[in-house]
Design a protein around this motif. Structure first.
Motif, PDB file in Angstrom:
ATOM      1  N   ALA A 116       0.836  -1.201   0.000  1.00 21.08           N
ATOM      2  CA  ALA A 116       0.000   0.000   0.000  1.00 21.08           C
ATOM      3  C   ALA A 116       0.870   1.250   0.000  1.00 21.08           C
ATOM      4  CB  ALA A 116      -0.930  -0.002   1.222  1.00 21.08           C
ATOM      5  N   LEU A 117       1.969   1.206   0.750  1.00 20.86           N
ATOM      6  CA  LEU A 117       2.885   2.344   0.800  1.00 20.86           C
ATOM      7  C   LEU A 117       3.476   2.631  -0.581  1.00 20.86           C
ATOM      8  CD1 LEU A 117       4.532   4.449   2.390  1.00 20.86           C
ATOM      9  CD2 LEU A 117       6.203   2.647   2.873  1.00 20.86           C
ATOM     10  N   PHE A 118       3.955   1.574  -1.255  1.00 22.30           N
ATOM     11  CA  PHE A 118       4.516   1.751  -2.590  1.00 22.30           C
ATOM     12  C   PHE A 118       3.455   2.258  -3.572  1.00 22.30           C
ATOM     13  CE2 PHE A 118       7.902  -1.652  -1.616  1.00 22.30           C
ATOM     14  CZ  PHE A 118       8.785  -0.678  -1.188  1.00 22.30           C
ATOM     15  N   GLY A 119       2.261   1.654  -3.514  1.00 20.94           N
ATOM     16  CA  GLY A 119       1.200   2.050  -4.433  1.00 20.94           C
ATOM     17  C   GLY A 119       0.791   3.498  -4.258  1.00 20.94           C
ATOM     18  N   VAL A 120       0.565   3.902  -3.017  1.00 21.09           N
ATOM     19  CA  VAL A 120       0.156   5.287  -2.740  1.00 21.09           C
ATOM     20  C   VAL A 120       1.269   6.260  -3.105  1.00 21.09           C
ATOM     21  CG1 VAL A 120      -0.423   6.913  -0.890  1.00 21.09           C
ATOM     22  CG2 VAL A 120      -1.503   4.660  -0.952  1.00 21.09           C
ATOM     23  N   THR A 121       2.515   5.878  -2.832  1.00 17.52           N
ATOM     24  CA  THR A 121       3.649   6.751  -3.155  1.00 17.52           C
ATOM     25  C   THR A 121       3.762   6.978  -4.662  1.00 17.52           C
ATOM     26  OG1 THR A 121       4.891   6.036  -1.202  1.00 17.52           O
ATOM     27  CG2 THR A 121       6.146   7.030  -2.991  1.00 17.52           C
ATOM     28  N   LEU A 122       3.642   5.897  -5.440  1.00 17.97           N
ATOM     29  CA  LEU A 122       3.747   6.018  -6.894  1.00 17.97           C
ATOM     30  C   LEU A 122       2.617   6.864  -7.475  1.00 17.97           C
ATOM     31  CD1 LEU A 122       4.815   2.405  -7.960  1.00 17.97           C
ATOM     32  CD2 LEU A 122       6.235   4.458  -7.883  1.00 17.97           C
ATOM     33  N   LEU A 123       1.387   6.561  -7.077  1.00 13.77           N
ATOM     34  CA  LEU A 123       0.245   7.298  -7.609  1.00 13.77           C
ATOM     35  C   LEU A 123       0.221   8.728  -7.077  1.00 13.77           C
ATOM     36  CD1 LEU A 123      -2.503   4.523  -7.414  1.00 13.77           C
ATOM     37  CD2 LEU A 123      -1.165   5.237  -9.396  1.00 13.77           C
ATOM     38  N   GLY A 124       0.636   8.894  -5.820  1.00 12.15           N
ATOM     39  CA  GLY A 124       0.704  10.239  -5.247  1.00 12.15           C
ATOM     40  C   GLY A 124       1.753  11.088  -5.927  1.00 12.15           C
ATOM     41  N   GLY A 125       2.868  10.461  -6.305  1.00  9.23           N
ATOM     42  CA  GLY A 125       3.917  11.190  -7.008  1.00  9.23           C
ATOM     43  C   GLY A 125       3.417  11.746  -8.329  1.00  9.23           C
ATOM     44  N   LEU A 126       2.587  10.946  -9.033  1.00  7.76           N
ATOM     45  CA  LEU A 126       2.026  11.413 -10.307  1.00  7.76           C
ATOM     46  C   LEU A 126       1.138  12.632 -10.103  1.00  7.76           C
ATOM     47  CD1 LEU A 126       1.067   8.144 -12.235  1.00  7.76           C
ATOM     48  CD2 LEU A 126       2.951   9.712 -12.703  1.00  7.76           C
ATOM     49  N   ALA A 127       0.451  12.669  -8.963  1.00  4.77           N
ATOM     50  CA  ALA A 127      -0.423  13.804  -8.679  1.00  4.77           C
ATOM     51  C   ALA A 127       0.373  15.104  -8.583  1.00  4.77           C
ATOM     52  CB  ALA A 127      -1.195  13.558  -7.380  1.00  4.77           C
ATOM     53  N   PHE A 128       1.662  14.969  -8.241  1.00  2.26           N
ATOM     54  CA  PHE A 128       2.536  16.139  -8.145  1.00  2.26           C
ATOM     55  C   PHE A 128       3.465  16.245  -9.350  1.00  2.26           C
ATOM     56  CE2 PHE A 128       1.299  15.344  -3.770  1.00  2.26           C
ATOM     57  CZ  PHE A 128       1.016  16.630  -3.309  1.00  2.26           C
ATOM     58  N   GLY A 129       3.131  15.487 -10.402  1.00  2.00           N
ATOM     59  CA  GLY A 129       3.905  15.574 -11.631  1.00  2.00           C
ATOM     60  C   GLY A 129       5.230  14.845 -11.610  1.00  2.00           C
ATOM     61  N   ARG A 130       5.392  13.879 -10.685  1.00  2.00           N
ATOM     62  CA  ARG A 130       6.650  13.136 -10.576  1.00  2.00           C
ATOM     63  C   ARG A 130       6.411  11.652 -10.815  1.00  2.00           C
ATOM     64  NH1 ARG A 130      10.587  15.606  -7.485  1.00  2.00           N
ATOM     65  NH2 ARG A 130      11.912  13.895  -8.208  1.00  2.00           N
ATOM     66  N   THR A 152       4.007   3.851 -14.335  1.00  2.00           N
ATOM     67  CA  THR A 152       3.839   4.192 -12.916  1.00  2.00           C
ATOM     68  C   THR A 152       2.405   3.949 -12.468  1.00  2.00           C
ATOM     69  OG1 THR A 152       5.602   5.859 -12.995  1.00  2.00           O
ATOM     70  CG2 THR A 152       4.000   6.037 -11.204  1.00  2.00           C
ATOM     71  N   ILE A 153       1.444   4.332 -13.304  1.00  2.00           N
ATOM     72  CA  ILE A 153       0.036   4.089 -12.966  1.00  2.00           C
ATOM     73  C   ILE A 153      -0.221   2.591 -12.808  1.00  2.00           C
ATOM     74  CG2 ILE A 153      -2.328   4.190 -13.845  1.00  2.00           C
ATOM     75  CD1 ILE A 153      -1.621   6.852 -15.167  1.00  2.00           C
ATOM     76  N   ARG A 154       0.297   1.812 -13.753  1.00  2.00           N
ATOM     77  CA  ARG A 154       0.070   0.359 -13.702  1.00  2.00           C
ATOM     78  C   ARG A 154       0.689  -0.266 -12.459  1.00  2.00           C
ATOM     79  NH1 ARG A 154       0.839  -1.912 -19.926  1.00  2.00           N
ATOM     80  NH2 ARG A 154      -0.661  -0.491 -20.933  1.00  2.00           N
ATOM     81  N   TRP A 155       1.949   0.117 -12.150  1.00  2.00           N
ATOM     82  CA  TRP A 155       2.598  -0.449 -10.976  1.00  2.00           C
ATOM     83  C   TRP A 155       1.938   0.035  -9.682  1.00  2.00           C
ATOM     84  CZ3 TRP A 155       5.766  -4.338  -9.944  1.00  2.00           C
ATOM     85  CH2 TRP A 155       6.490  -4.900 -11.001  1.00  2.00           C
ATOM     86  N   GLY A 156       1.500   1.273  -9.665  1.00  2.00           N
ATOM     87  CA  GLY A 156       0.809   1.780  -8.481  1.00  2.00           C
ATOM     88  C   GLY A 156      -0.449   0.990  -8.186  1.00  2.00           C
ATOM     89  N   ILE A 157      -1.251   0.753  -9.234  1.00  2.88           N
ATOM     90  CA  ILE A 157      -2.479  -0.036  -9.076  1.00  2.88           C
ATOM     91  C   ILE A 157      -2.145  -1.479  -8.705  1.00  2.88           C
ATOM     92  CG2 ILE A 157      -4.488  -0.960 -10.293  1.00  2.88           C
ATOM     93  CD1 ILE A 157      -4.526   1.626 -11.933  1.00  2.88           C
ATOM     94  N   PHE A 158      -1.074  -2.022  -9.305  1.00  2.00           N
ATOM     95  CA  PHE A 158      -0.686  -3.402  -9.015  1.00  2.00           C
ATOM     96  C   PHE A 158      -0.283  -3.563  -7.550  1.00  2.00           C
ATOM     97  CE2 PHE A 158       2.688  -6.713  -8.861  1.00  2.00           C
ATOM     98  CZ  PHE A 158       1.891  -7.809  -9.171  1.00  2.00           C
ATOM     99  N   PHE A 159       0.472  -2.609  -7.012  1.00  2.00           N
ATOM    100  CA  PHE A 159       0.854  -2.684  -5.602  1.00  2.00           C
ATOM    101  C   PHE A 159      -0.378  -2.634  -4.695  1.00  2.00           C
ATOM    102  CE2 PHE A 159       5.274  -1.148  -6.764  1.00  2.00           C
ATOM    103  CZ  PHE A 159       5.903  -2.300  -6.331  1.00  2.00           C
ATOM    104  N   LEU A 160      -1.334  -1.800  -5.029  1.00  2.00           N
ATOM    105  CA  LEU A 160      -2.560  -1.734  -4.234  1.00  2.00           C
ATOM    106  C   LEU A 160      -3.338  -3.046  -4.340  1.00  2.00           C
ATOM    107  CD1 LEU A 160      -3.814   1.900  -4.998  1.00  2.00           C
ATOM    108  CD2 LEU A 160      -2.540   1.073  -3.008  1.00  2.00           C
ATOM    109  N   PHE A 161      -3.318  -3.656  -5.526  1.00  2.00           N
ATOM    110  CA  PHE A 161      -3.953  -4.968  -5.705  1.00  2.00           C
ATOM    111  C   PHE A 161      -3.307  -6.012  -4.807  1.00  2.00           C
ATOM    112  CE2 PHE A 161      -3.288  -9.063  -7.909  1.00  2.00           C
ATOM    113  CZ  PHE A 161      -4.585  -9.567  -7.856  1.00  2.00           C
ATOM    114  N   LEU A 162      -1.948  -6.010  -4.743  1.00  2.00           N
ATOM    115  CA  LEU A 162      -1.254  -6.968  -3.876  1.00  2.00           C
ATOM    116  C   LEU A 162      -1.602  -6.738  -2.414  1.00  2.00           C
ATOM    117  CD1 LEU A 162       2.363  -7.175  -5.398  1.00  2.00           C
ATOM    118  CD2 LEU A 162       0.500  -8.833  -5.610  1.00  2.00           C
TER     119      LEU A 162
END
Length: 214
Positions: A116-130, A152-162
């Protein structure tokens, strides 16, 4: 202590690919077999009985193997990979809580917290353009901006799925089933997902040297 070598692949990384694989899988295999043969280990090493039942014995050995893996990585490879490093910290915190409180819930929730930490970090980073995924995979391949964003979107969603999948398994199945899934289920799922991303990677790959000549 540096974890920055995840960005630029070192000579040690290129020369020791099997060692890197062993350092990542080793602690998980120890966790699996220690849980499977927990009673036998206690009979051979009575001191382990202080940790509790088989799952707690496996947790203690998992923690020790994780620390050893990080130490060897630092000495041989010259750096601490970001994801194993973060995962290792969570293992030590939640593993210690599980053993101290004799509550299996903490160690069972560790994969949920990490993913969840990895998923939120990846998707959250995109929200800030990173596109933070580039800092992890940039050593393996280089993509254009759109490629990194999609991956990044795919891996973020995948981490949340895991994370969700781990919750479903540990809350609805036996300890042995959860441990087996953690070792023999999560890794194949991750490998399959990674291979499924190759068309996107190939489509958006860039060659810095060629681009520089244009």
């Amino acid at each position: 202590m540096s974890t920055e070598s995840d960005i630029t692949q070192s000579a040690a990384d290129r020369h020791h690919p099997l060692l890197k694989l062993a350092l990542e899988l080793g602690p998980l295999l120890i966790f699996f077999f220690a849980n499977l043969r927990g009673q036998w280990l206690v009979e051979k090493f009575p001191a382990l009985s202080e940790l509790g039942g088989p799952l707690f014995v496996a947790t203690g050995l998992f923690m020790a193997a994780t620390v050893l893996s990080l130490v060897v990585s630092k000495i041989v490879l010259g750096h601490l990979p970001i994801m194993p490093f973060v995962s290792g910290i969570v293992v030590l915190i939640f593993g210690s809580l599980s053993i101290y409180l004799q509550n299996e819930t903490f160690i069972k929730m560790k994969p949920t917290i990490v993913n969840a930490l990895f998923g939120v970090t990846l998707l959250g980073g995109l929200a800030f353009g990173r596109s933070l995924l580039g800092y992890v995979f940039n050593a393996a391949f280089q993509l254009d901006a759109e490629g990194w964003r999609k991956l990044t979107i795919r891996w973020g969603i995948f981490f949340l799925f895991l994370a969700v999948l781990n919750e479903v398994v540990w809350r609805n199945f036996s300890d042995d089933t959860w441990v087996a899934f953690k070792v023999w289920g999560t890794m194949p799922i991750t490998v399959i997902f990674t291979l499924a991303q190759m068309p996107l990677v190939l489509k958006h790959s860039v060659n810095p040297e060629t681009d520089g000549e244009k």
